[in-house]
Scaffold this motif. Structure first.
Motif, PDB file in Angstrom:
ATOM      1  N   TYR A  33       0.668  -1.254  -0.044  1.00  0.00           N
ATOM      2  CA  TYR A  33       0.133  -0.113   0.047  1.00  0.00           C
ATOM      3  C   TYR A  33       0.958   1.192  -0.021  1.00  0.00           C
ATOM      4  CZ  TYR A  33      -3.064  -3.655   2.207  1.00  0.00           C
ATOM      5  OH  TYR A  33      -3.612  -4.716   2.538  1.00  0.00           O
ATOM      6  N   THR A 102      -3.751 -10.211   8.940  1.00  0.00           N
ATOM      7  CA  THR A 102      -2.754  -9.486   9.543  1.00  0.00           C
ATOM      8  C   THR A 102      -2.895  -8.144   9.682  1.00  0.00           C
ATOM      9  OG1 THR A 102      -1.224  -9.456   7.749  1.00  0.00           O
ATOM     10  CG2 THR A 102      -1.579 -11.551   9.193  1.00  0.00           C
ATOM     11  N   GLU A 103      -2.044  -7.242  10.437  1.00  0.00           N
ATOM     12  CA  GLU A 103      -1.853  -6.065  10.633  1.00  0.00           C
ATOM     13  C   GLU A 103      -1.107  -5.677   9.464  1.00  0.00           C
ATOM     14  OE1 GLU A 103      -0.989  -8.337  12.671  1.00  0.00           O
ATOM     15  OE2 GLU A 103       1.063  -7.819  13.396  1.00  0.00           O
ATOM     16  N   ALA A 104      -1.017  -4.555   9.061  1.00  0.00           N
ATOM     17  CA  ALA A 104      -0.102  -3.697   7.976  1.00  0.00           C
ATOM     18  C   ALA A 104       1.295  -3.086   8.791  1.00  0.00           C
ATOM     19  CB  ALA A 104      -0.851  -2.665   7.407  1.00  0.00           C
ATOM     20  N   PHE A 105       2.022  -3.462   8.060  1.00  0.00           N
ATOM     21  CA  PHE A 105       3.432  -2.957   8.742  1.00  0.00           C
ATOM     22  C   PHE A 105       3.917  -1.901   7.622  1.00  0.00           C
ATOM     23  CE2 PHE A 105       4.901  -6.371  11.600  1.00  0.00           C
ATOM     24  CZ  PHE A 105       3.775  -7.454  11.224  1.00  0.00           C
ATOM     25  N   PHE A 106       4.393  -0.819   8.363  1.00  0.00           N
ATOM     26  CA  PHE A 106       4.602   0.683   7.724  1.00  0.00           C
ATOM     27  C   PHE A 106       6.301   0.587   7.505  1.00  0.00           C
ATOM     28  CE2 PHE A 106       0.618   2.605   7.031  1.00  0.00           C
ATOM     29  CZ  PHE A 106      -0.181   1.816   7.853  1.00  0.00           C
TER      30      PHE A 106
ATOM     31  N   PHE B  34      -7.725  -1.464  14.704  1.00  0.00           N
ATOM     32  CA  PHE B  34      -6.275  -1.504  15.214  1.00  0.00           C
ATOM     33  C   PHE B  34      -6.143  -0.171  15.643  1.00  0.00           C
ATOM     34  CE2 PHE B  34      -5.148  -4.981  12.017  1.00  0.00           C
ATOM     35  CZ  PHE B  34      -6.315  -4.883  11.239  1.00  0.00           C
ATOM     36  N   TYR B  36      -2.415   2.053  16.129  1.00  0.00           N
ATOM     37  CA  TYR B  36      -0.928   2.398  15.793  1.00  0.00           C
ATOM     38  C   TYR B  36      -0.464   3.417  16.503  1.00  0.00           C
ATOM     39  CZ  TYR B  36      -1.407  -0.719  11.810  1.00  0.00           C
ATOM     40  OH  TYR B  36      -1.385  -1.832  10.898  1.00  0.00           O
ATOM     41  N   LEU B  44       4.661   4.223  11.294  1.00  0.00           N
ATOM     42  CA  LEU B  44       3.642   3.837  12.341  1.00  0.00           C
ATOM     43  C   LEU B  44       3.910   2.504  12.722  1.00  0.00           C
ATOM     44  CD1 LEU B  44       1.917   5.857  10.274  1.00  0.00           C
ATOM     45  CD2 LEU B  44       0.135   4.844  11.397  1.00  0.00           C
ATOM     46  N   LYS B  49      -5.020  -5.345  17.798  1.00  0.00           N
ATOM     47  CA  LYS B  49      -5.883  -5.213  16.887  1.00  0.00           C
ATOM     48  C   LYS B  49      -6.906  -6.163  17.587  1.00  0.00           C
ATOM     49  CE  LYS B  49      -3.967  -9.443  14.725  1.00  0.00           C
ATOM     50  NZ  LYS B  49      -3.416  -9.973  13.241  1.00  0.00           N
TER      51      LYS B  49
END
Lengths: 115, 115
Positions: A33, A102-106, B34, B36, B44, B49
């Motif tokens: 993303y 799953t959560e997003a990793f930034f 979520f 962050y 972030l 979650k």
């Protein structure tokens, strides 16, 4: 090892120029993303790519174009930069297929300043 | 459409006191929620979650959040605040749309922990 890495971290450029921001993830995720954070810290999604296919384009000007050479990379190209494009751009990745939720990793972000 | 509201721009709390950062959401169907955290000039970082199951979710750095379906809330809590918790906190809601998990963020709440 950095999970999601972006380059460059800072980018200062003149109006009208064309620039690119690179993003790579080593998490094996299938979706990447791009998010934009404006001067008021508001975060908004720009694009997502799933298995090299563009899934979402959230009313972003067509001067912005994501390009994904493979599922580990999602680069952001910006043509004819405008003052209003100044912001922090974040790349992220997550695993979507398989119902993993799953959560997003930034990534650490790229601060773009257009002068 | 999905949305998140964080009603407080800033929360101040004394070190050692409990903290709460509020979040309410609106989404059709079951929400994926979520939290962050963003430290200055950083990306972030995922805290926790809620997908399904127990309404009380525990996450990183001693944070927890309580999902309340009737109040459509997902408040972030910590029993004893640390100065190092001072940062910008984002609540986000996600849904599976067109093959990707699109995160919609709240505007963020700045947490200041006073020594």
């Amino acid at each position: 090892d950095t999970a999601v890495s972006q380059t460059p971290k800072y980018l200062v450029t003149q109006m009208g120029n064309d620039k690119s921001i690179k993003c790579e993830q080593n998490l094996g995720h299938d979706t990447m993303y791009w998010y934009k954070q404006d001067s008021k810290k508001f975060l908004k999604i720009m694009f997502s790519y799933n298995n090299k296919e563009l899934i979402i384009n959230e009313t972003v000007p067509n001067r912005f174009s994501p390009k994904s050479p493979d599922k580990a990379h999602l680069n952001l190209h910006i043509n004819s930069l405008e003052l209003g494009d100044s912001a922090v751009y974040f790349c992220a990745s997550s695993q979507v297929t398989g119902g993993a939720n799953t959560e997003a990793f930034f990534g650490q972000g790229t601060r773009l300043t257009v002068v | 459409a999905q949305s998140v509201a964080q009603p407080e721009d800033q929360v101040n709390v004394a070190e050692g006191n409990p903290l709460t950062v509020k979040c309410t959401y609106s989404v059709s169907g079951n929400p994926y929620l979520f939290w962050y955290v963003q430290y200055p000039n950083r990306g972030l970082q995922f805290l926790l979650k809620y997908i399904t199951g127990d309404n009380l979710v525990k996450g990183s750095y001693g944070f927890e959040a309580e999902f309340n379906k009737s109040q459509t809330s997902f408040h972030l809590k910590k029993p004893s605040a640390l100065v190092s918790d001072s940062a910008l906190y984002f609540c986000a809601v996600s849904r599976l749309g067109a093959g990707s998990y699109q995160l919609t963020f709240g505007k963020g709440t700045k947490l200041s922990v006073i020594p």
